[in-house]
Scaffold this motif. Structure first.
Motif, PDB file in Angstrom:
ATOM      1  N   VAL A 306       0.845  -1.191   0.000  1.00  0.00           N
ATOM      2  CA  VAL A 306       0.000   0.000   0.000  1.00  0.00           C
ATOM      3  C   VAL A 306       0.879   1.239   0.000  1.00  0.00           C
ATOM      4  O   VAL A 306       2.092   1.182   0.088  1.00  0.00           O
ATOM      5  N   ASP A 307       0.230   2.391  -0.070  1.00  0.00           N
ATOM      6  CA  ASP A 307       0.903   3.665  -0.053  1.00  0.00           C
ATOM      7  C   ASP A 307       1.671   3.829   1.259  1.00  0.00           C
ATOM      8  O   ASP A 307       1.084   3.737   2.343  1.00  0.00           O
ATOM      9  N   PRO A 308       2.977   4.119   1.208  1.00  0.00           N
ATOM     10  CA  PRO A 308       3.743   4.281   2.446  1.00  0.00           C
ATOM     11  C   PRO A 308       3.221   5.389   3.349  1.00  0.00           C
ATOM     12  O   PRO A 308       3.515   5.391   4.543  1.00  0.00           O
ATOM     13  N   GLU A 309       2.452   6.359   2.787  1.00  0.00           N
ATOM     14  CA  GLU A 309       1.903   7.419   3.634  1.00  0.00           C
ATOM     15  C   GLU A 309       0.983   6.845   4.707  1.00  0.00           C
ATOM     16  O   GLU A 309       0.884   7.397   5.802  1.00  0.00           O
ATOM     17  N   ARG A 310       0.318   5.742   4.393  1.00  0.00           N
ATOM     18  CA  ARG A 310      -0.506   5.088   5.409  1.00  0.00           C
ATOM     19  C   ARG A 310       0.375   4.554   6.526  1.00  0.00           C
ATOM     20  O   ARG A 310      -0.006   4.577   7.704  1.00  0.00           O
ATOM     21  N   GLY A 311       1.544   4.048   6.149  1.00  0.00           N
ATOM     22  CA  GLY A 311       2.481   3.576   7.160  1.00  0.00           C
ATOM     23  C   GLY A 311       2.925   4.685   8.086  1.00  0.00           C
ATOM     24  O   GLY A 311       3.127   4.461   9.284  1.00  0.00           O
ATOM     25  N   VAL A 312       3.066   5.897   7.568  1.00  0.00           N
ATOM     26  CA  VAL A 312       3.451   7.029   8.410  1.00  0.00           C
ATOM     27  C   VAL A 312       2.359   7.311   9.439  1.00  0.00           C
ATOM     28  O   VAL A 312       2.654   7.593  10.615  1.00  0.00           O
ATOM     29  N   PHE A 313       1.101   7.194   9.025  1.00  0.00           N
ATOM     30  CA  PHE A 313      -0.018   7.413   9.950  1.00  0.00           C
ATOM     31  C   PHE A 313       0.036   6.368  11.072  1.00  0.00           C
ATOM     32  O   PHE A 313      -0.103   6.705  12.260  1.00  0.00           O
ATOM     33  N   ILE A 314       0.242   5.094  10.705  1.00  0.00           N
ATOM     34  CA  ILE A 314       0.300   4.037  11.718  1.00  0.00           C
ATOM     35  C   ILE A 314       1.525   4.236  12.613  1.00  0.00           C
ATOM     36  O   ILE A 314       1.463   3.994  13.829  1.00  0.00           O
ATOM     37  N   LEU A 315       2.645   4.668  12.022  1.00  0.00           N
ATOM     38  CA  LEU A 315       3.840   4.906  12.829  1.00  0.00           C
ATOM     39  C   LEU A 315       3.586   6.011  13.848  1.00  0.00           C
ATOM     40  O   LEU A 315       4.010   5.920  15.011  1.00  0.00           O
ATOM     41  N   LEU A 316       2.880   7.059  13.424  1.00  0.00           N
ATOM     42  CA  LEU A 316       2.525   8.136  14.351  1.00  0.00           C
ATOM     43  C   LEU A 316       1.596   7.613  15.439  1.00  0.00           C
ATOM     44  O   LEU A 316       1.765   7.942  16.627  1.00  0.00           O
ATOM     45  N   LEU A 317       0.633   6.783  15.050  1.00  0.00           N
ATOM     46  CA  LEU A 317      -0.283   6.192  16.020  1.00  0.00           C
ATOM     47  C   LEU A 317       0.477   5.299  17.004  1.00  0.00           C
ATOM     48  O   LEU A 317       0.208   5.314  18.219  1.00  0.00           O
ATOM     49  N   LEU A 318       1.432   4.534  16.492  1.00  0.00           N
ATOM     50  CA  LEU A 318       2.265   3.681  17.345  1.00  0.00           C
ATOM     51  C   LEU A 318       3.052   4.529  18.337  1.00  0.00           C
ATOM     52  O   LEU A 318       3.138   4.206  19.537  1.00  0.00           O
ATOM     53  N   ALA A 319       3.628   5.619  17.852  1.00  0.00           N
ATOM     54  CA  ALA A 319       4.418   6.487  18.724  1.00  0.00           C
ATOM     55  C   ALA A 319       3.557   7.099  19.827  1.00  0.00           C
ATOM     56  O   ALA A 319       3.971   7.160  21.001  1.00  0.00           O
ATOM     57  N   LEU A 320       2.358   7.550  19.470  1.00  0.00           N
ATOM     58  CA  LEU A 320       1.485   8.170  20.464  1.00  0.00           C
ATOM     59  C   LEU A 320       0.999   7.143  21.492  1.00  0.00           C
ATOM     60  O   LEU A 320       1.004   7.417  22.699  1.00  0.00           O
ATOM     61  N   THR A 321       0.600   5.961  21.008  1.00  0.00           N
ATOM     62  CA  THR A 321       0.031   4.957  21.907  1.00  0.00           C
ATOM     63  C   THR A 321       1.094   4.398  22.846  1.00  0.00           C
ATOM     64  O   THR A 321       0.945   4.433  24.078  1.00  0.00           O
ATOM     65  N   ILE A 322       2.162   3.872  22.269  1.00  0.00           N
ATOM     66  CA  ILE A 322       3.181   3.213  23.086  1.00  0.00           C
ATOM     67  C   ILE A 322       4.078   4.237  23.767  1.00  0.00           C
ATOM     68  O   ILE A 322       4.467   4.060  24.930  1.00  0.00           O
ATOM     69  N   GLY A 323       4.388   5.325  23.045  1.00  0.00           N
ATOM     70  CA  GLY A 323       5.194   6.370  23.672  1.00  0.00           C
ATOM     71  C   GLY A 323       4.494   6.970  24.872  1.00  0.00           C
ATOM     72  O   GLY A 323       5.109   7.199  25.929  1.00  0.00           O
ATOM     73  N   GLY A 324       3.193   7.236  24.731  1.00  0.00           N
ATOM     74  CA  GLY A 324       2.436   7.759  25.869  1.00  0.00           C
ATOM     75  C   GLY A 324       2.381   6.789  27.028  1.00  0.00           C
ATOM     76  O   GLY A 324       2.507   7.194  28.201  1.00  0.00           O
ATOM     77  N   ALA A 325       2.221   5.493  26.719  1.00  0.00           N
ATOM     78  CA  ALA A 325       2.180   4.488  27.784  1.00  0.00           C
ATOM     79  C   ALA A 325       3.526   4.391  28.495  1.00  0.00           C
ATOM     80  O   ALA A 325       3.582   4.279  29.733  1.00  0.00           O
ATOM     81  N   PHE A 326       4.614   4.446  27.731  1.00  0.00           N
ATOM     82  CA  PHE A 326       5.944   4.393  28.353  1.00  0.00           C
ATOM     83  C   PHE A 326       6.203   5.631  29.224  1.00  0.00           C
ATOM     84  O   PHE A 326       6.822   5.536  30.290  1.00  0.00           O
ATOM     85  N   ALA A 327       5.736   6.795  28.760  1.00  0.00           N
ATOM     86  CA  ALA A 327       5.902   8.012  29.556  1.00  0.00           C
ATOM     87  C   ALA A 327       5.144   7.888  30.882  1.00  0.00           C
ATOM     88  O   ALA A 327       5.672   8.238  31.954  1.00  0.00           O
TER      89      ALA A 327
END
Length: 655
Positions: A306-327
């Motif tokens: 698929v379009d890699p731009e979708r991957g950027v959205f998921i990567l941002l979602l991953l960062a917010l979800t897991i990054g927030g939990a780790f913080a």
């Protein structure tokens, strides 16, 4: 009109997720019962809205509504009905809709079956689930809307990837997603516990059933995916260390560690911070798998290009979800009360050792999977994993057998090893039997067989010790066996199932036979272990949406006819893609596997023939493991919403 209803239902689900994520969380902070109670109807209504959307997309596939872009791109009017239905999740947009459907299903399950949860904890758990839902519903609506229309609509579709037109793909993705998404519940419980600042045995008893259910589903999903690759891709292997295969293995490994760590919290009120961290990491690895499959940065038969731009959205979602939990973990975890202490030689100590080894092995898979993405000149394959992953998992297998026989808090290691003397003797006999049957063998193969047998006999010893077999009258032992908790039987089955799977992995890895032959009608080919095939030619045919060439072979064992084998080569004109459909004759002790190749100018056909000893044990062992998990889940003490009344009175007050 129906696709538009599905689209509006998705938007409604997003609004409900926003309500679920905000008002109950505020209500828990303010101890407002009314606001906290909103979480339950919001979760169930969100599930209903997503069900409507999923039903609308399924309808579009079933009736071949090619005005819907995803249907036109992934279906065809001649495709069999089974694959029209499975085509709903055989593409990026539909699979993400299935993802959020399962996410909502788990949230609604907590709302319905979690009546014994403290109100504040329940509200916060459902709020965290709502936050995850917001992210993925927004991702679908903004970047991957499955209900986009085409104008004008094409007369027919572009067909589904032929590799996915297989019955195994009807059930493999749903089970895999039930595992991936199921770990979101452990994550939500962990984040809710960090917000409350409280982790105790009651919390562990509430979180363990969800983790166990997700682990069992993921076990089945991985096994089905492995079997699909084995019989569909035509190369005769069951695991390739493909990045997407690794993406499913990593959360399974971390989930295994989480299960055992939560057990220590429940039984001994220890390892609290470690268990919270594992819950975050396990779901984080599930999101990493989602990113790898949909980012377009890897090439794999399992991936959606698929379009890699979708991957950027998921990567941002991953960062917010897991990054927030780790913080949140960094801020709140140091304030958690320490639990019970224990000696290094104890059941807790053995579980800690296993956890550390499993997590280190998971880290090696993580590095091997992602490193080639950073350095395109490097290729990481099976040799890397054999040198890193396998040595780390070997002591895990040894400790896995010893740990259930150890006492909590402090144990006597020589006494435990003494009780395993019959398991050691049985293991030695199995190794000697294999040595005699094979007339020798690689040393590493015999060591692997020893590990598998050790698991099986260790699980049997665990049950034998619990029922005091041969130390009390047999009738009394039988009564004790009938009275054992189902969780004890489930754990033994899971450990024994792993041993059976290991035996299959080792046997087929070291003693498989492969033949590549050019054959003409009338030729007879010897394979191995007394098996031979007789090639009678190839016939040409037509399937529903493919052209067919089917081999005609007869299988013999020691001169006796066993069965007909009909491997196929298919060509899908719309997708312009060929596939192989292998022929497999399965017995309890192995497979005969035949793949049809290409025609040669002289009229001969290429055939790839294998004999895989014990390979069915791989998937049989995995199913036994999953059944063990389900059996444990059926234990009253592990069922959500059904804790013992005394325990509920003791720990059920709001935090």
């Amino acid at each position: 009109m129906i696709p538009e209803i599905g689209h509006y239902a998705l938007v409604l689900a997003l609004l409900l997720a926003v309500i679920q994520a905000t008002l109950p969380l505020y209500g828990a902070a303010r101890r407002h019962p009314g606001l906290m109670a909103i979480a339950e109807p919001a979760a169930t209504l969100q599930l209903a809205a997503i069900l409507i959307a999923f039903a609308a997309l399924t309808w579009a596939y079933v009736v071949s509504d090619f005005s819907v872009a995803t249907v036109a791109g992934n279906s065809h009017s001649l495709k069999p009905m089974l694959y029209k239905v499975t085509g709903v999740w055989g593409n990026h947009e539909g699979s993400m809709l299935l993802w959020v459907l399962i996410l909502a299903l788990f949230g609604a399950s907590v709302a319905v079956f979690g009546e014994n949860l403290p109100p504040t904890l329940k509200a916060r758990v459902l709020a965290v689930q709502g936050m995850i839902g917001i992210g993925f519903l927004a991702f679908i609506i903004l970047t991957s809307n499955p209900f986009l229309r085409l104008n004008p609509a094409p007369l027919d579709g572009q067909d589904m990837n032929p590799l996915l037109q297989d019955p195994g793909l009807a059930i493999h993705p749903p089970f895999l997603y039930l595992g991936y998404v199921g770990f979101s519940m452990a994550f939500s419980f962990a984040v809710a516990a960090l917000i409350e600042g409280r982790v105790d045995p009651a919390w562990a008893r509430w979180v363990r059933p969800w983790t166990l259910a997700a682990w069992s589903f993921l076990t089945i999903g991985i096994a089905l995916g492995s079997y699909w690759a084995y019989y569909e891709l035509g190369w005769g292997g069951w695991w390739f260390w493909d990045p997407v295969e690794n993406a499913s293995l990593m959360p399974w490994m971390a989930g295994t560690a989480l299960l055992h760590s939560a057990l220590v919290v429940e039984k001994r009120d220890a390892l609290k911070s470690w268990t919270i961290l594992l819950a975050i990491v396990t779901f984080g690895l599930s999101l990493v798998g989602t990113f790898l499959v949909r980012s377009g940065i890897i090439t794999s038969v399992h991936a959606f290009a698929v379009d890699p731009e979708r991957g950027v959205f998921i990567l941002l979602l991953l960062a917010l979800t897991i990054g927030g939990a780790f913080a949140l973990y960094a801020i709140r975890a140091p304030k958690l009360k320490l639990g019970g202490v224990f000696a290094p030689v104890s059941r807790e100590g053995a579980l800690v050792l296993n956890n550390l080894l499993i997590c280190t092995a998971t880290a090696t898979v993580f590095i091997g999977t992602l490193y080639p993405l950073l350095d395109k000149t490097v290729s990481v394959g099976a040799p890397y994993y054999k040198l890193t992953f396998v040595p780390l998992m070997a002591p895990v297998v040894v400790a896995m057998v010893v740990a259930p026989l150890m006492s909590w808090k402090r144990s006597d290691l020589p006494g435990v090893l003494g009780r395993l003397k019959f398991a050691a003797a049985g293991t030695a006999l199995v190794v000697l039997a294999v040595l005699w049957l094979q007339g020798g063998g690689p040393v590493l193969a015999l060591v692997g067989i020893a590990f598998g047998a050790w698991c099986v006999f260790g699980a049997m010893t665990d049950i034998a010790e619990r029922i005091r077999l041969f130390r009390i009258p047999l009738g009394d032992s039988l009564s004790r066996a009938l009275g054992l908790p189902r969780s004890a039987w489930g754990a033994a089955l899971a450990h024994g199932g792993l041993g059976i799977a290991l035996l299959g992995m080792i046997a087929t890895s070291f003693w498989s036979t492969e033949r590549l032959e050019l054959a003409k009608p009338g030729d007879r080919i010897d394979i191995a272990a007394g098996y031979a095939v007789e090639f009678d030619g190839v016939r040409v045919g037509q399937g529903p949406n493919y052209e067919l060439r089917e081999g005609d072979l007869k299988l013999f064992h020691n001169g006796q006819f066993l069965s007909d084998l009909a491997p196929e080569k298919r060509f899908y004109p719309v997708a312009r893609m060929p596939t192989s459909e292998v022929a497999i004759h399965t017995t309890l002790v192995g497979d005969v596997y035949v793949a049809l190749g290409e025609a040669q100018p002289d009229g001969r056909w290429s055939l790839r023939l294998y004999h895989h000893p014990l390979v069915p044990w791989i998937w049989g062992g995995a199913l036994i493991m999953a059944f063990g998990g389900a059996l444990s889940l059926s234990d009253r003490r592990l069922r959500v919403g059904a804790p013992r009344r005394a325990a509920a009175r003791a720990v059920g007050s709001p935090a």
